[in-house]
Design an enzyme around this catalytic site. Structure first.
Site, short mmCIF file in Angstrom:
data_model
loop_
_atom_site.label_atom_id
_atom_site.label_comp_id
_atom_site.label_asym_id
_atom_site.label_seq_id
_atom_site.Cartn_x
_atom_site.Cartn_y
_atom_site.Cartn_z
N ASP A 1 -54.94 78.81 89.52
CA ASP A 1 -54.40 79.80 90.47
C ASP A 1 -55.11 81.15 90.35
OD1 ASP A 1 -52.52 78.11 91.68
OD2 ASP A 1 -51.00 78.57 90.17
N LYS B 1 -44.33 73.78 87.02
CA LYS B 1 -45.57 74.25 86.39
C LYS B 1 -45.44 74.50 84.88
CE LYS B 1 -47.83 76.35 90.36
NZ LYS B 1 -48.56 77.51 90.88
#
Ligand code: ATR
Length: 271
Positions: A100, A64
Site C-alpha cells: 500500500d 490485514k
C-alpha cells in the site's frame, strides 16, 4: 497461476477486474477471484487457500492484521506497518508483504516533480499513514510531518518524523507543499472535516488515499480553493501492480489496470 483477494465484504472489490484485465493483456492464463471470508471463519484460512490451490493472494479489510499469525515470513514494510496486504505462497511458505505504501508513493512520484524536496504533511497515524510515511522517509529530504487527533498513537512509531496535533497542522498549514489525508474524517457519515484549510498554501497539492468517492470532501474543498488534488486511484492500481510483481516477477501493464478501474468506476458513476 491462481490468485484471489480475501476480505469481508468483498463483492464490490475492483481487484479481480483489474488483475484479470492485466492477465488478459499480457496473454497470461491466470485467474484472480474475490473470496469472502467473514471474521468467524478466518481460522479456516489455511484450508480454504490450500484447497483453492492459490499461488498468492491480496488481503483487505478487515483481515490485514488478522493474517499475521498465519504467515511464515513478513517483509520490512509489513513489520513497520503491522499489517499485510499481499501474500506470496512459495514452496508451501506464506510470505507477507505490504504494497500500500509503495503503491501510493509510486503514484505520487508520477504527479509531483521533485518529491525529494517537498514539505509533506500526513493526516492520520493509522496503518495507511505509517505505510506511506515509511516509504517517504526513505528519500524525501525535509523531515516528514504527521498530524493526528490522538497523540498517543505515535508512541509505537519509530520513524524520524515530526508528530504534531491537528490544531498545529491547521496553524502551520501554509508550510506544506503536499497534504495527504489518510483519515476517514469528513466522509459521508462523518461530516466533520479533518482540517480547516484556511491556511492552505495556494500551490499545495492536496491528496486523499480514497478514490470512492472520487473526490472526498477535503479534495472538493481544496479544488474549490483552486489547489491541485490527487486521489487514491493510483495507490490502488500501483499496490496491485506491486503485488503482481511479487507473485510473478513480471512487469504488469499499468495502463490497462488503471483504465479498467476507471471504466468500471465510470460505469458505476462513482467518478
Ligand atoms: P488505516 O489503517 O486505514 O490507517 P486506522 O488504523 O483505523 O485506519 O486509522 C485511522 C486514522 O484516522 C487514525 O489516525 C484516526 O485518528 P485517531 O488515532 O485519533 O483515532 C483517524 N481518524 C478517524 N476518524 C477521525 C476523525 N473524525 N477526525 C480525525 N481523525 C480521525
Amino acid at each position: 497461476m491462481k490468485f484471489a483477494v480475501i476480505g469481508h465484504p468483498i463483492s464490490h472489490s475492483l481487484s479481480p477486474v483489474m488483475h484479470n484485465a492485466n492477465f488478459s493483456k499480457l496473454g497470461l492464463d491466470y485467474t484472480y477471484e474475490a473470496l469472502d471470508i467473514p471474521i468467524e471463519d478466518f481460522h479456516l484460512i489455511k484450508e480454504i487457500i490450500t484447497e483453492k490451490g492459490l499461488n498468492g493472494f491480496n488481503i483487505t479489510i478487515p483481515h490485514k492484521e488478522r493474517i499475521l499469525p498465519y504467515l511464515d515470513e513478513i517483509d520490512e514494510q509489513s513489520k513497520t506497518v503491522g499489517a499485510v496486504n499481499t501474500v506470496l505462497i512459495k514452496d508451501g511458505k506464506w510470505i507477507g508483504y505490504n504494497t500500500d505504501g509503495i503503491g501510493y508513493v509510486t503514484g505520487l512520484r508520477q504527479v509531483y516533480d521533485d518529491l525529494e524536496s517537498a514539505y509533506i504533511l500526513i493526516l492520520g497515524a493509522g496503518g495507511a499513514s505509517k505505510g506511506i510515511a515509511n516509504e517517504l522517509v526513505k528519500f524525501v529530504n525535509p523531515k516528514l510531518t504527521v498530524a493526528n487527533r490522538t497523540m498517543s498513537r505515535f508512541n509505537d512509531w519509530n520513524l524520524d518524523i515530526n508528530a504534531i496535533s491537528l490544531e498545529d497542522a491547521e496553524s502551520y498549514l501554509d508550510a506544506f507543499d503536499i497534504i495527504i489525508n489518510t483519515t476517514p474524517a469528513g466522509m459521508v457519515e462523518n461530516k466533520e472535516s479533518v482540517l480547516n484549510l484556511k491556511n492552505l498554501n495556494t500551490n499545495a497539492l492536496v491528496s486523499d488515499i480514497v478514490y470512492i468517492p472520487y473526490k472526498t470532501p477535503i479534495l472538493e474543498e481544496a479544488e474549490n480553493k483552486g489547489n491541485p488534488i490527487y486521489n487514491g486511484l493510483d495507490m490502488f492500481v500501483y499496490q496491485g501492480a506491486e503485488s503482481f510483481k511479487i507473485w510473478t516477477n513480471q512487469m504488469p501493464d499499468i495502463q490497462t489496470m488503471k483504465q479498467t478501474v476507471l471504466d468500471k468506476l465510470k460505469g458505476d458513476r462513482s467518478c
